[in-house]
Design a protein around this motif. Structure first.
Motif, short mmCIF file in Angstrom:
data_model
loop_
_atom_site.label_atom_id
_atom_site.label_comp_id
_atom_site.label_asym_id
_atom_site.label_seq_id
_atom_site.Cartn_x
_atom_site.Cartn_y
_atom_site.Cartn_z
N THR A 89 0.81 -1.22 0.00
CA THR A 89 0.00 0.00 0.00
C THR A 89 0.84 1.27 0.00
O THR A 89 0.31 2.33 -0.32
CB THR A 89 -0.92 0.04 1.24
OG1 THR A 89 -0.12 0.01 2.41
CG2 THR A 89 -1.89 -1.12 1.22
N GLN A 90 2.07 1.21 0.38
CA GLN A 90 2.89 2.42 0.51
C GLN A 90 3.10 3.07 -0.84
O GLN A 90 3.57 2.47 -1.79
CB GLN A 90 4.23 2.09 1.16
CG GLN A 90 4.13 1.65 2.60
CD GLN A 90 3.46 2.68 3.49
OE1 GLN A 90 3.65 3.89 3.32
NE2 GLN A 90 2.64 2.22 4.43
N GLY A 91 2.72 4.34 -0.92
CA GLY A 91 2.85 5.10 -2.16
C GLY A 91 2.95 6.57 -1.88
O GLY A 91 3.07 7.02 -0.73
N LYS A 105 -5.73 10.27 7.05
CA LYS A 105 -5.02 10.27 5.78
C LYS A 105 -4.10 9.06 5.74
O LYS A 105 -3.40 8.76 6.71
CB LYS A 105 -4.21 11.56 5.66
CG LYS A 105 -3.38 11.64 4.40
CD LYS A 105 -2.80 13.01 4.15
CE LYS A 105 -1.88 13.47 5.24
NZ LYS A 105 -1.13 14.69 4.89
N ILE A 106 -4.14 8.35 4.60
CA ILE A 106 -3.22 7.24 4.39
C ILE A 106 -2.51 7.45 3.06
O ILE A 106 -3.07 8.04 2.13
CB ILE A 106 -3.93 5.86 4.41
CG1 ILE A 106 -5.03 5.79 3.36
CG2 ILE A 106 -4.49 5.55 5.77
CD1 ILE A 106 -5.63 4.40 3.20
N SER A 107 -1.26 7.01 3.00
CA SER A 107 -0.48 7.10 1.76
C SER A 107 -0.59 5.78 1.03
O SER A 107 -0.26 4.73 1.58
CB SER A 107 0.98 7.41 2.07
OG SER A 107 1.09 8.66 2.69
N ILE A 108 -1.06 5.86 -0.21
CA ILE A 108 -1.26 4.65 -1.00
C ILE A 108 -0.75 4.88 -2.42
O ILE A 108 -0.42 6.00 -2.80
CB ILE A 108 -2.76 4.25 -1.04
CG1 ILE A 108 -3.61 5.40 -1.55
CG2 ILE A 108 -3.22 3.77 0.31
CD1 ILE A 108 -5.07 5.04 -1.74
N THR A 109 -0.73 3.82 -3.21
CA THR A 109 -0.33 3.94 -4.62
C THR A 109 -1.49 4.49 -5.44
O THR A 109 -2.65 4.45 -5.01
CB THR A 109 0.10 2.56 -5.17
OG1 THR A 109 -1.04 1.70 -5.14
CG2 THR A 109 1.24 1.96 -4.38
#
Length: 177
Positions: A89-91, A105-109
């Protein structure tokens, strides 16, 4: 002997006559053989108290059983989320959503971002963090127990109402804010 002495004292005092004394002694002997009336009432009261206690205990056991089943269901759901969550999921794209009246807030691709907007991926609550799940699994979890799904963009629910004055003005789901 104590019974006879008591009867003798009652006869001397003139409270009872000899016929009544014999009748009382016969009644007491009969009550001993058949079961005393006061003992029957006491037994009924005891049985009623035991039945009441049994009913109360059954109700408490049922409540404990329900709590245990609910706890087991939650543990099973958490295990399902852990096993089937999307791990890559890291993006560099931030997806913002509301959870308990707070903006998270989440960081995604970019690919996951598009899938969330399209409704193919769902954001679920996993203890103190969040997990991304495929839509079919999220639907199955939601039917078992509600409260785990945070963001679930369903394309079929976005049908516009006929009487909506702003129906012509479409707001994009991927609007960055």
């Amino acid at each position: 002997m104590a019974k006879n002495a008591l009867q003798a004292q009652l006869l001397k005092a003139g409270l009872v006559d000899s016929k009544k004394a014999k009748k009382i002694s016969k009644q007491s002997e009969h009550a001993k053989r058949t079961g005393d009336v006061s003992n029957v009432e006491a037994k009924k009261a005891l049985a009623a108290a035991q039945a009441k206690k049994l009913e109360k205990d059954q109700k408490l056991n049922q409540e404990k059983q329900q709590l245990l089943e609910e706890k087991m269901l939650k543990a099973n759901i958490v295990q399902m989320i852990r096993q089937h969550q999307i791990t890559d999921t890291q993006g560099e794209v931030n997806y913002q959503f509301v959870d308990h009246a707070k903006v998270k807030k989440i960081s995604i691709t970019q690919k996951l971002y598009d899938q969330i907007v399209a409704g193919h991926v769902v954001i679920a609550r996993l203890e103190e963090s969040y997990a991304l799940l495929p839509r079919p699994l999220a639907d199955r979890i939601d039917t078992k127990l509600e409260g785990f799904m945070v963001v679930s963009n369903d394309t079929s629910d976005n049908a516009l109402a006929d009487d909506d004055p702003y129906a012509a003005y479409v707001i994009p789901d991927d609007l960055m804010w």
